[in-house]
Design an enzyme around this catalytic site. Structure first.
Site, PDB file in Angstrom:
ATOM      1  N   ASP A   8       0.693  -1.306   0.188  1.00 23.95           N
ATOM      2  CA  ASP A   8      -0.116   0.006  -0.019  1.00 23.95           C
ATOM      3  C   ASP A   8       0.947   1.134  -0.026  1.00 23.95           C
ATOM      4  O   ASP A   8       2.162   1.066   0.453  1.00 23.95           O
ATOM      5  CB  ASP A   8      -0.953   0.107   1.146  1.00 23.95           C
ATOM      6  CG  ASP A   8      -1.659   1.057   1.430  1.00 23.95           C
ATOM      7  OD1 ASP A   8      -2.211   1.636   0.426  1.00 23.95           O
ATOM      8  OD2 ASP A   8      -1.952   1.913   2.766  1.00 23.95           O
ATOM      9  N   LEU A   9       0.422   2.350  -0.455  1.00 25.58           N
ATOM     10  CA  LEU A   9       1.233   3.527  -0.428  1.00 25.58           C
ATOM     11  C   LEU A   9       1.067   4.604   0.835  1.00 25.58           C
ATOM     12  O   LEU A   9       1.998   4.904   1.794  1.00 25.58           O
ATOM     13  CB  LEU A   9       0.973   4.189  -1.748  1.00 25.58           C
ATOM     14  CG  LEU A   9       1.666   5.794  -1.808  1.00 25.58           C
ATOM     15  CD1 LEU A   9       3.049   5.618  -2.016  1.00 25.58           C
ATOM     16  CD2 LEU A   9       1.028   6.467  -3.055  1.00 25.58           C
ATOM     17  N   ASP A  10      -0.246   5.037   0.741  1.00 24.46           N
ATOM     18  CA  ASP A  10      -0.472   5.951   1.883  1.00 24.46           C
ATOM     19  C   ASP A  10      -0.712   5.320   3.189  1.00 24.46           C
ATOM     20  O   ASP A  10      -1.376   4.744   3.485  1.00 24.46           O
ATOM     21  CB  ASP A  10      -2.050   6.728   1.630  1.00 24.46           C
ATOM     22  CG  ASP A  10      -2.036   7.370   0.335  1.00 24.46           C
ATOM     23  OD1 ASP A  10      -1.181   8.185  -0.206  1.00 24.46           O
ATOM     24  OD2 ASP A  10      -2.753   6.942  -0.646  1.00 24.46           O
ATOM     25  N   THR A  16       1.215   9.960   3.816  1.00 23.43           N
ATOM     26  CA  THR A  16       0.267  11.068   2.920  1.00 23.43           C
ATOM     27  C   THR A  16      -1.139  10.657   3.591  1.00 23.43           C
ATOM     28  O   THR A  16      -2.148  11.318   3.453  1.00 23.43           O
ATOM     29  CB  THR A  16       0.157  10.645   1.411  1.00 23.43           C
ATOM     30  OG1 THR A  16       0.570   9.157   1.254  1.00 23.43           O
ATOM     31  CG2 THR A  16       1.273  11.316   0.849  1.00 23.43           C
ATOM     32  N   LYS A  44      -9.550   5.348   5.408  1.00 23.86           N
ATOM     33  CA  LYS A  44      -8.137   4.681   4.907  1.00 23.86           C
ATOM     34  C   LYS A  44      -8.306   3.654   4.021  1.00 23.86           C
ATOM     35  O   LYS A  44      -9.046   2.642   4.321  1.00 23.86           O
ATOM     36  CB  LYS A  44      -7.194   4.257   6.260  1.00 23.86           C
ATOM     37  CG  LYS A  44      -6.798   5.411   7.133  1.00 23.86           C
ATOM     38  CD  LYS A  44      -5.721   5.173   8.141  1.00 23.86           C
ATOM     39  CE  LYS A  44      -5.178   6.240   8.830  1.00 23.86           C
ATOM     40  NZ  LYS A  44      -4.486   5.854   9.950  1.00 23.86           N
ATOM     41  N   GLY A  45      -7.548   3.644   2.704  1.00 28.56           N
ATOM     42  CA  GLY A  45      -7.881   2.803   1.841  1.00 28.56           C
ATOM     43  C   GLY A  45      -9.040   2.761   1.042  1.00 28.56           C
ATOM     44  O   GLY A  45      -9.152   2.143   0.003  1.00 28.56           O
ATOM     45  N   ARG A  48     -11.795   8.085  -3.604  1.00 28.14           N
ATOM     46  CA  ARG A  48     -12.083   9.357  -3.375  1.00 28.14           C
ATOM     47  C   ARG A  48     -13.771   9.470  -3.375  1.00 28.14           C
ATOM     48  O   ARG A  48     -14.272  10.155  -2.306  1.00 28.14           O
ATOM     49  CB  ARG A  48     -11.434  10.052  -4.363  1.00 28.14           C
ATOM     50  CG  ARG A  48     -11.359  11.688  -4.246  1.00 28.14           C
ATOM     51  CD  ARG A  48     -10.986  12.394  -5.376  1.00 28.14           C
ATOM     52  NE  ARG A  48      -9.377  12.133  -5.833  1.00 28.14           N
ATOM     53  CZ  ARG A  48      -8.772  12.335  -6.953  1.00 28.14           C
ATOM     54  NH1 ARG A  48      -9.378  13.012  -7.849  1.00 28.14           N
ATOM     55  NH2 ARG A  48      -7.599  11.538  -7.069  1.00 28.14           N
ATOM     56  N   SER A 115      -2.140   0.642  -4.394  1.00 23.82           N
ATOM     57  CA  SER A 115      -2.714   1.694  -3.865  1.00 23.82           C
ATOM     58  C   SER A 115      -4.157   1.978  -4.430  1.00 23.82           C
ATOM     59  O   SER A 115      -4.463   1.664  -5.784  1.00 23.82           O
ATOM     60  CB  SER A 115      -2.002   3.072  -3.938  1.00 23.82           C
ATOM     61  OG  SER A 115      -2.644   4.118  -3.501  1.00 23.82           O
ATOM     62  N   ALA A 116      -5.106   2.675  -3.621  1.00 20.27           N
ATOM     63  CA  ALA A 116      -6.461   3.065  -4.136  1.00 20.27           C
ATOM     64  C   ALA A 116      -6.287   4.457  -4.844  1.00 20.27           C
ATOM     65  O   ALA A 116      -7.267   5.004  -5.468  1.00 20.27           O
ATOM     66  CB  ALA A 116      -7.478   3.174  -2.935  1.00 20.27           C
ATOM     67  N   SER A 117      -5.238   5.161  -4.524  1.00 20.83           N
ATOM     68  CA  SER A 117      -5.072   6.542  -4.838  1.00 20.83           C
ATOM     69  C   SER A 117      -4.731   6.714  -6.427  1.00 20.83           C
ATOM     70  O   SER A 117      -3.795   6.005  -7.040  1.00 20.83           O
ATOM     71  CB  SER A 117      -3.743   7.203  -3.924  1.00 20.83           C
ATOM     72  OG  SER A 117      -3.755   8.546  -4.494  1.00 20.83           O
ATOM     73  N   ASN A 119      -3.297   9.293  -7.174  1.00 22.58           N
ATOM     74  CA  ASN A 119      -2.273  10.134  -7.317  1.00 22.58           C
ATOM     75  C   ASN A 119      -0.774   9.290  -6.899  1.00 22.58           C
ATOM     76  O   ASN A 119       0.199  10.007  -6.781  1.00 22.58           O
ATOM     77  CB  ASN A 119      -2.347  11.306  -6.251  1.00 22.58           C
ATOM     78  CG  ASN A 119      -3.382  12.138  -6.456  1.00 22.58           C
ATOM     79  OD1 ASN A 119      -3.519  13.009  -7.383  1.00 22.58           O
ATOM     80  ND2 ASN A 119      -4.334  12.318  -5.445  1.00 22.58           N
ATOM     81  N   LYS A 146     -10.805  -1.616  -1.942  1.00 24.17           N
ATOM     82  CA  LYS A 146     -10.482  -2.326  -0.818  1.00 24.17           C
ATOM     83  C   LYS A 146     -11.899  -2.014  -0.056  1.00 24.17           C
ATOM     84  O   LYS A 146     -12.506  -0.875  -0.137  1.00 24.17           O
ATOM     85  CB  LYS A 146      -9.488  -1.639  -0.129  1.00 24.17           C
ATOM     86  CG  LYS A 146      -8.085  -1.689  -1.052  1.00 24.17           C
ATOM     87  CD  LYS A 146      -6.915  -0.920  -0.163  1.00 24.17           C
ATOM     88  CE  LYS A 146      -5.716  -1.164  -1.423  1.00 24.17           C
ATOM     89  NZ  LYS A 146      -4.430  -0.230  -0.746  1.00 24.17           N
ATOM     90  N   GLU A 170      -0.141  -3.284   4.633  1.00 25.51           N
ATOM     91  CA  GLU A 170      -1.188  -2.215   4.872  1.00 25.51           C
ATOM     92  C   GLU A 170      -1.148  -1.593   5.826  1.00 25.51           C
ATOM     93  O   GLU A 170      -0.789  -2.218   7.087  1.00 25.51           O
ATOM     94  CB  GLU A 170      -2.608  -3.066   4.550  1.00 25.51           C
ATOM     95  CG  GLU A 170      -2.970  -3.228   3.091  1.00 25.51           C
ATOM     96  CD  GLU A 170      -3.470  -1.479   2.762  1.00 25.51           C
ATOM     97  OE1 GLU A 170      -3.772  -0.784   3.581  1.00 25.51           O
ATOM     98  OE2 GLU A 170      -4.016  -1.366   1.641  1.00 25.51           O
ATOM     99  N   ASP A 171      -1.732  -0.441   5.966  1.00 29.07           N
ATOM    100  CA  ASP A 171      -1.994   0.396   7.369  1.00 29.07           C
ATOM    101  C   ASP A 171      -3.469   0.401   7.745  1.00 29.07           C
ATOM    102  O   ASP A 171      -3.879   0.815   8.799  1.00 29.07           O
ATOM    103  CB  ASP A 171      -1.436   1.652   7.279  1.00 29.07           C
ATOM    104  CG  ASP A 171      -1.948   2.525   6.426  1.00 29.07           C
ATOM    105  OD1 ASP A 171      -2.430   2.464   5.230  1.00 29.07           O
ATOM    106  OD2 ASP A 171      -2.325   4.083   6.727  1.00 29.07           O
TER     107      ASP A 171
HETATM  108  C1  G6P Z   1      -5.885   5.572  -0.551  1.00 28.95           C
HETATM  109  C2  G6P Z   1      -6.001   6.485   0.731  1.00 28.95           C
HETATM  110  C3  G6P Z   1      -7.292   7.071   0.957  1.00 28.95           C
HETATM  111  C4  G6P Z   1      -7.718   7.724  -0.391  1.00 28.95           C
HETATM  112  C5  G6P Z   1      -7.487   7.201  -1.726  1.00 28.95           C
HETATM  113  C6  G6P Z   1      -8.051   7.551  -2.859  1.00 28.95           C
HETATM  114  O1  G6P Z   1      -6.366   4.591  -0.562  1.00 28.95           O
HETATM  115  O2  G6P Z   1      -5.777   5.696   1.852  1.00 28.95           O
HETATM  116  O3  G6P Z   1      -7.352   7.981   2.009  1.00 28.95           O
HETATM  117  O4  G6P Z   1      -9.019   8.159  -0.265  1.00 28.95           O
HETATM  118  O5  G6P Z   1      -6.265   6.394  -1.712  1.00 28.95           O
HETATM  119  O6  G6P Z   1      -6.916   8.520  -3.164  1.00 28.95           O
HETATM  120  P1  G6P Z   1      -6.642   9.580  -4.341  1.00 28.95           P
HETATM  121  O7  G6P Z   1      -5.529  10.284  -4.146  1.00 28.95           O
HETATM  122  O8  G6P Z   1      -7.219   8.875  -5.688  1.00 28.95           O
HETATM  123  O9  G6P Z   1      -7.996  10.795  -3.954  1.00 28.95           O
HETATM  124 MG    MG Z   2      -3.050   3.199   3.493  1.00 29.13          MG
END
Ligand code: G6P
Ligand code: MG
Length: 222
Positions: A8-10, A16, A44-45, A48, A115-117, A119, A146, A170-171
């Site tokens: 996982d990233l964040d 982050t 978390k995880g 958006r 990662s779910a992000s 970014n 997730k 994972e966190d």
């Molecule tokens: C990760 C973080 C979440 C965040 C998600 C989407 O899973 O833990 O807090 O909402 O990514 O990130 P994004 O950068 O696409 O908004």
């Molecule tokens: Mg995380």
């Protein structure tokens, strides 16, 4: 030994998770929602739009709004977030992470980012860690976030590794559940109260040691 590590990233590679919290908090004030760290644990995880939905549910008067308005709020949160991560540098890599990546790579373990992000690739670039990764899951193409296992199974499929040969790190409880549902070994980083389902848990990233993870994985397989 396991054949792949899926990170996982964040909140695992860099902090982050804190910036996501702050960015949502700024937005929550705008929509008249009270938002604390305890509630933030369940975001978390979580992606958006799903996170936005959960926040809006806190204020029944704002829970129903046109999709265009939701998209505007989600874009606003992301603008807040991008501003907060603008100064991210390799100094923001959490303790022990780069050593773990290096050791895993030298030991022939494949490495992916789950990662779910949206970014995630950008943040990895800023941390100058991209070169360690054999595959980065594109959050935009994952249909089920997730705790569904799709993020992790997508990574394993791309690496060509069986799920039982993968370790996920994972966190978030949603992430640990996703790893377990994929049939992988779950390493949790954080306190026991928030991570009751991890196969192996450490309090913080500086306790993540390659040899410990391998030993715990092998004990679990036995
Ligand atoms: C990760 C973080 C979440 C965040 C998600 C989407 O899973 O833990 O807090 O909402 O990514 O990130 P994004 O950068 O696409 O908004
Ligand atoms: Mg995380």
């Amino acid at each position: 030994q396991p054949k792949a590590f899926i990170f996982d990233l964040d909140g695992v590679i860099t902090d982050t998770a804190e910036f996501h919290f702050l960015a949502w908090k700024q937005l929550a004030e705008e929509v008249g929602v009270i938002f604390d760290r305890k509630f933030n644990e369940q975001l978390k995880g979580v992606g958006r739009m799903d996170s936005l939905e959960r926040i809006l549910q806190l204020n029944p008067e704002r829970a129903v709004m046109p999709l265009a308005e939701k998209e505007r709020l989600a874009a606003q949160k992301n603008a807040n977030y991008l501003e907060l991560i603008a100064k991210t540098t390799p100094a923001d890599i959490l303790p022990g992470i780069e050593e773990l990546l290096r050791t895993a790579q030298e030991s022939g373990v494949k490495i992916a980012l789950g990662s779910a992000s949206k970014n995630a690739a950008f943040v990895l670039e800023k941390l100058e860690l991209t070169h360690y990764f054999d595959y980065i899951v594109d959050a935009a193409t994952v249909k089920n976030g997730k705790p569904h296992p799709e993020t992790f199974t997508t990574a394993a499929d791309a690496l060509g590794v069986a799920y039982s040969d993968c370790v996920g790190i994972e966190d978030a409880d949603a992430g640990v559940t996703a790893i377990k549902s994929a049939g992988m070994f779950a390493v949790g980083v954080g306190d026991a109260q928030h991570l009751p389902h991890a196969d192996y848990r450490v309090d913080s990233t500086d306790e993540l040691e390659f040899t410990d993870i391998i030993r715990r994985y092998e004990e679990h397989q036995a």
